[in-house]
Design a protein around this motif. Structure first.
Motif: not given
Length: 215
Positions: A10-17, A23-33, A45-53
């Motif tokens: 998890n990494y912090p993102l800052t919005n325009q306010h 935001a959750t990042c998935y650095h390793y993806i195994n298609k089968q696992e 949607t992998l490279f998208q974060a939902h801003d709860p504010h």
């Protein structure tokens, strides 16, 4: 090399306010696992974060390693030169190992390139061939005055049929993955198309220009 990227972090993102959210990042993806994470990648949607504010969706990128352990390929996504090409290794990613001697290993810098590379290798075509065919297709479209400014060509496959998507700011079109062009590529540089397994390569338009001696 020590692990730099956890499978999930998890990494912090800052919005325009100036509000911060995680935001959750998935650095390793195994298609089968990890089919759910792979599905998020395919759906965009992998490279998208939902801003709860604000309930807004923010796009962001981060280093990522995709593995298909059945078709035996790895694709690295290293945006913004986060890690230099010569320093990239699977062991930097939690989940990666030292032994990929029988795998196809590829490096990408851009999200579109990352998606396209996975599509090509998943289709089990040679990405070296595809990049050269794209280059020749671009040249043909240019000669026919069918290219607009800021046009990009991307490989796609649908129902087992490969084609090239031609994208410009206000238009998109499909063109055939031309077998005549495939034959020309193989006749000219057959010896360059089959690269060694277990070695990392950056196969893109520049590689195709160099391989075809068009520079």
């Amino acid at each position: 090399m020590t692990v730099l990227f956890k499978k999930q972090a998890n990494y912090p993102l800052t919005n325009q306010h100036n509000q911060t959210f995680e935001a959750t990042c998935y650095h390793y993806i195994n298609k089968q696992e990890q089919p759910d994470i792979a599905k998020a990648l395919y759906e965009g949607t992998l490279f998208q974060a939902h801003d709860p504010h604000t309930n807004e969706v923010t796009s962001f990128t981060y280093p990522c390693l995709y593995e298909d352990s059945q078709k035996k390929f790895l694709v690295f996504f290293i945006p913004n030169d986060t890690v230099a090409f010569e320093d990239v290794s699977a062991t930097m990613f939690e989940g990666g190992t030292n032994d990929y001697s029988d795998y196809t290993l590829r490096f990408t810098n851009y999200v579109t390139e990352f998606y396209e590379k996975i599509n090509i290798l998943d289709s089990q075509l040679l990405d070296t061939e595809v990049e050269c065919v794209k280059l020749f297709t671009h040249t043909l479209l240019q000669e026919q005055n069918q290219l607009k400014e800021n046009t990009h060509l991307f490989f796609h496959e649908e129902s087992g049929k490969p084609f090239i998507m031609v994208l410009s700011p206000n238009n998109q079109a499909r063109v055939d993955y031309n077998q005549d062009l495939v034959d020309i590529v193989h006749n000219r540089i057959e010896n360059k198309l089959h690269l060694p397994k277990g070695q990392l390569f950056h196969i893109n338009g520049k590689w195709a220009i160099d391989a075809l001696d068009l520079a």
